[in-house]
Design a protein around this motif. Structure first.
Motif, PDB file in Angstrom:
ATOM      1  N   ASN A  24      10.085   4.177  -4.111  1.00 35.32           N
ATOM      2  CA  ASN A  24       9.416   3.713  -2.898  1.00 35.32           C
ATOM      3  C   ASN A  24       8.859   4.923  -2.154  1.00 35.32           C
ATOM      4  OD1 ASN A  24       8.924   2.859  -0.145  1.00 35.32           O
ATOM      5  ND2 ASN A  24      10.144   1.023  -0.571  1.00 35.32           N
ATOM      6  N   ALA A  25       7.542   5.101  -2.212  1.00 37.94           N
ATOM      7  CA  ALA A  25       6.902   6.266  -1.592  1.00 37.94           C
ATOM      8  C   ALA A  25       7.070   6.265  -0.084  1.00 37.94           C
ATOM      9  CB  ALA A  25       5.419   6.306  -1.963  1.00 37.94           C
ATOM     10  N   GLN A  26       7.072   5.085   0.526  1.00 35.93           N
ATOM     11  CA  GLN A  26       7.214   5.006   1.983  1.00 35.93           C
ATOM     12  C   GLN A  26       8.568   5.544   2.423  1.00 35.93           C
ATOM     13  OE1 GLN A  26       7.469   1.050   3.687  1.00 35.93           O
ATOM     14  NE2 GLN A  26       6.404   1.684   5.557  1.00 35.93           N
ATOM     15  N   VAL A  27       9.608   5.213   1.684  1.00 40.95           N
ATOM     16  CA  VAL A  27      10.946   5.709   2.012  1.00 40.95           C
ATOM     17  C   VAL A  27      11.017   7.214   1.788  1.00 40.95           C
ATOM     18  CG1 VAL A  27      13.395   5.604   1.393  1.00 40.95           C
ATOM     19  CG2 VAL A  27      12.060   3.491   1.577  1.00 40.95           C
ATOM     20  N   ARG A  28      10.417   7.712   0.712  1.00 38.72           N
ATOM     21  CA  ARG A  28      10.407   9.158   0.469  1.00 38.72           C
ATOM     22  C   ARG A  28       9.701   9.897   1.597  1.00 38.72           C
ATOM     23  NH1 ARG A  28       8.956   7.700  -4.788  1.00 38.72           N
ATOM     24  NH2 ARG A  28       6.803   8.448  -4.478  1.00 38.72           N
ATOM     25  N   GLN A  29       8.560   9.379   2.039  1.00 39.88           N
ATOM     26  CA  GLN A  29       7.824  10.017   3.122  1.00 39.88           C
ATOM     27  C   GLN A  29       8.632  10.012   4.411  1.00 39.88           C
ATOM     28  OE1 GLN A  29       4.193   7.771   3.181  1.00 39.88           O
ATOM     29  NE2 GLN A  29       3.457   8.630   1.240  1.00 39.88           N
ATOM     30  N   TRP A  30       9.320   8.903   4.676  1.00 37.94           N
ATOM     31  CA  TRP A  30      10.158   8.810   5.875  1.00 37.94           C
ATOM     32  C   TRP A  30      11.279   9.842   5.814  1.00 37.94           C
ATOM     33  CZ3 TRP A  30      15.380   7.393   6.038  1.00 37.94           C
ATOM     34  CH2 TRP A  30      15.911   7.230   7.323  1.00 37.94           C
ATOM     35  N   GLU A  63       3.123  -2.251  15.917  1.00 40.35           N
ATOM     36  CA  GLU A  63       2.375  -1.185  15.254  1.00 40.35           C
ATOM     37  C   GLU A  63       2.269   0.071  16.096  1.00 40.35           C
ATOM     38  OE1 GLU A  63      -0.811  -4.026  16.987  1.00 40.35           O
ATOM     39  OE2 GLU A  63       1.139  -4.178  15.973  1.00 40.35           O
ATOM     40  N   SER A  71       7.481   3.427  16.587  1.00 36.74           N
ATOM     41  CA  SER A  71       7.917   4.211  15.428  1.00 36.74           C
ATOM     42  C   SER A  71       9.147   3.545  14.825  1.00 36.74           C
ATOM     43  CB  SER A  71       8.244   5.646  15.862  1.00 36.74           C
ATOM     44  OG  SER A  71       8.818   6.368  14.812  1.00 36.74           O
ATOM     45  N   PRO A 106      11.236   2.542   7.527  1.00 37.73           N
ATOM     46  CA  PRO A 106      10.787   1.528   6.565  1.00 37.73           C
ATOM     47  C   PRO A 106      11.752   0.347   6.508  1.00 37.73           C
ATOM     48  CG  PRO A 106      10.635   3.722   5.614  1.00 37.73           C
ATOM     49  CD  PRO A 106      11.395   3.858   6.901  1.00 37.73           C
ATOM     50  N   GLU A 107      11.232  -0.809   6.164  1.00 37.22           N
ATOM     51  CA  GLU A 107      12.053  -2.012   6.085  1.00 37.22           C
ATOM     52  C   GLU A 107      13.227  -1.824   5.124  1.00 37.22           C
ATOM     53  OE1 GLU A 107      13.586  -5.678   6.787  1.00 37.22           O
ATOM     54  OE2 GLU A 107      11.953  -4.704   7.886  1.00 37.22           O
TER      55      GLU A 107
END
Length: 267
Positions: free
Chosen positions: A151-157, A217, A220, A223-224
């Protein structure tokens, strides 16, 4: 009270309806150690304070949704209600009885609380938490790390995560009520930057008086998948509160159980 008993089976006995000589009617109660705590109009008071519930505000037991409801701009009626709620909070800072959670976490003073916390590593950062939630946090971490692999979103977070805030002997801001940070059972996950987004209603109110109208939106949020990892192991997320705190998680499995949401056990 049954939700409390189910949430902490190793610390709380089964909920019972008990008669009491100091009150005209019976009440639901749970036992922590040698002390019985009564519902007492939502105040969770020991027997000797049971009839003094009017001196305290109710403990926060509330609807906690499985998912954030779709955003809708507040109606004029909701705006007035939210504004009134904030004004009443400012005029009369909530004062909740700390007796029950002091007994549950065996921490009625700063010194006692400090004796119950340990420094752990969570997502590569150090944080002090109550020793009894260390396993739950380890399982949350394991879930997040596994999810980050795909999950790229979790990695970025995770890459933007700066620091963690755990144990801190203090009250909730603008209240007379003890924070769950004071027990080491709450965790704030602080990013390197909020990117102009809002994270905490009290900070937001300094620039946006109608803070409750700030849409999702413009807030901050983790991720879900991160929120779900915490919730699965008994933590609630402050982003689902009206008085939102999107960086905040606290260990309150009773809230999840009360709302018929599943909670995994550490065993």
């Amino acid at each position: 009270m049954k939700a409390l008993a189910a949430a902490y089976p190793g610390r709380i006995g089964a909920a019972e309806f008990r008669e009491n000589s100091t009150a005209d009617t019976g009440d639901w109660a749970v036992q922590v150690g040698e002390t019985w705590f009564y519902y007492a109009q939502g105040r969770l008071l020991p027997e000797n304070l049971r009839n003094r519930y009017a001196e305290y505000d109710p403990q926060p037991f509330y609807n906690y949704p499985a998912e954030l409801p779709p955003w809708k701009d507040p109606t004029p009626e909701e705006t007035e209600r939210f504004k009134d709620s904030a004004q009443r909070r400012a005029a009369n800072p909530p004062k909740r009885s700390q007796h029950f959670y002091d007994a549950l976490w065996r921490a009625s003073t700063r010194e006692e609380s400090y004796d119950r916390v340990k420094t752990i590593r969570f997502l590569g950062r150090s944080v002090m938490v109550h020793y009894s939630i260390m396993e739950e946090l380890a399982l949350v971490e394991e879930r997040i790390l596994n999810t980050a692999k795909t999950n790229a979103q979790v990695r970025q977070w995770m890459n933007r995560l700066d620091s963690l805030a755990g144990w801190n002997w203090r009250s909730i801001a603008d209240t007379q009520s003890r924070s769950f940070h004071a027990y080491g059972t709450a965790l704030d996950l602080l990013p390197t930057s909020y990117g102009g987004l809002q994270t905490y209603w009290l900070w937001t109110a300094q620039n946006f008086p109608a803070w409750w109208a700030v849409p999702y939106e413009r807030r901050s949020s983790p991720p879900e998948a991160v929120i779900k990892a915490f919730e699965d192991y008994g933590f609630i997320w402050g982003g689902k509160w009206l008085f939102f705190d999107t960086m905040h998680f606290e260990y309150r499995p009773e809230i999840l159980i009360l709302n018929n949401l599943p909670v995994k056990t550490a065993n």
